[in-house]
Design a protein around this motif. Structure first.
Motif, mmCIF file in Angstrom:
data_model
loop_
_atom_site.group_PDB
_atom_site.id
_atom_site.type_symbol
_atom_site.label_atom_id
_atom_site.label_comp_id
_atom_site.label_asym_id
_atom_site.label_seq_id
_atom_site.Cartn_x
_atom_site.Cartn_y
_atom_site.Cartn_z
ATOM 1 N N VAL A 166 2.824 6.027 -8.625
ATOM 2 C CA VAL A 166 1.551 6.456 -8.033
ATOM 3 C C VAL A 166 0.450 6.487 -9.091
ATOM 4 C CG1 VAL A 166 0.324 8.452 -7.073
ATOM 5 C CG2 VAL A 166 2.504 7.736 -6.079
ATOM 6 N N VAL A 202 -2.900 11.767 -3.850
ATOM 7 C CA VAL A 202 -3.087 10.448 -3.242
ATOM 8 C C VAL A 202 -4.163 10.517 -2.160
ATOM 9 C CG1 VAL A 202 -1.991 8.618 -1.904
ATOM 10 C CG2 VAL A 202 -0.732 9.710 -3.766
ATOM 11 N N ALA A 211 3.377 6.069 -1.980
ATOM 12 C CA ALA A 211 3.012 7.338 -1.344
ATOM 13 C C ALA A 211 3.913 7.640 -0.154
ATOM 14 C CB ALA A 211 1.552 7.297 -0.901
ATOM 15 N N LEU A 215 0.345 1.221 -3.820
ATOM 16 C CA LEU A 215 0.130 2.671 -3.805
ATOM 17 C C LEU A 215 0.578 3.261 -2.472
ATOM 18 C CD1 LEU A 215 -1.036 5.319 -4.937
ATOM 19 C CD2 LEU A 215 -3.257 4.623 -4.007
#
Length: 235
Positions: A54, A116, A99, A95
């Motif tokens: 992340v 996030v 996540a 990403l």
């Protein structure tokens, strides 16, 4: 035949929709776990691994935001803009995948989830600023660019904060070394007391053959104990 190159507006739309869908997923109380590859299914990534991914993807987004800010300086470089947006489609996709692997429970996982979310919201605002800058007439070009830079700074700030929080999370994921050392030393101390009891019993009632065998065994045990303690001290 190669697919037609996508326009900047289309790429912005794709990125915005991806952010919107991911934010909705992250904000749901429960969600279906992300599909894992066969390799990941046999060895699922740890929270530490997900955290590292992340943060790496957020750092990459921050870098490309900088590139776009430069590409949109007059005169605007459409090729540079579209090339960077194409890169961002891939980075944001990675990403999003990372996540989706975040567990729902646990303080650390929730903090990463919030990070996030905050990053995607800041990035979405930046995407909106790109569109406004591209569509702005010459009379309002400066104010549009100023807003673009403000939104870029927000992304940079959020990502920097995420990196700092990442260090805190890494520390939290590390085992408590002082407590671990204390526990191991206590075990070693108890073991030494037990060894002395064995020595005393052998001295009192054991034959010479038994004494020799026990002394050899205790010698090996103490050597292994000292080696383990030395390794612990080196941590």
């Amino acid at each position: 035949m190669a697919p037609a190159a996508r326009s900047a507006d289309e790429l912005i739309r794709v990125l915005d929709e991806s952010c919107t869908a991911t934010l909705a997923s992250l904000k749901r109380p429960t969600r279906e776990p992300a599909a894992l590859s066969s390799a990941e299914s046999s060895s699922p990534p740890s929270l530490s691994d997900i955290r590292n991914d992340v943060l790496a993807h957020l750092q990459a987004i921050s870098k490309e935001v900088t590139a776009i800010s430069l590409a949109l300086r007059p005169p605007v470089s459409q090729d540079a803009l579209k090339g960077t947006l194409e890169k961002l489609v891939g980075v944001v996709g990675k990403l999003v995948y990372a996540a989706e692997l975040l567990p729902r429970d646990g303080t650390l996982a929730k903090r990463m989830n919030w990070t996030v979310q905050e990053s995607l919201e800041a990035f979405q605002h930046f995407l909106s600023s790109i569109s406004s800058t591209l569509a702005a007439p010459s009379s309002s070009a400066k104010s549009a660019r100023d807003e673009l830079l403000r939104s870029a700074k927000t992304v940079w700030s959020v990502v920097d904060k995420a990196q700092e929080m990442g260090d805190d999370l890494a520390a939290a994921l590390e085992p408590p070394q002082d407590e671990l050392k204390e526990a191991v030393e206590e075990v070693l101390s108890v073991g030494e007391e037990l060894a002395k009891c064995i020595e005393g019993a052998v001295d009192e009632r054991g034959s010479e053959e038994v004494k020799k065998a026990e002394m050899e065994w205790l010698g090996v045990w103490r050597k292994q104990r000292d080696t383990a303690k030395a390794k612990l001290d080196a941590i």
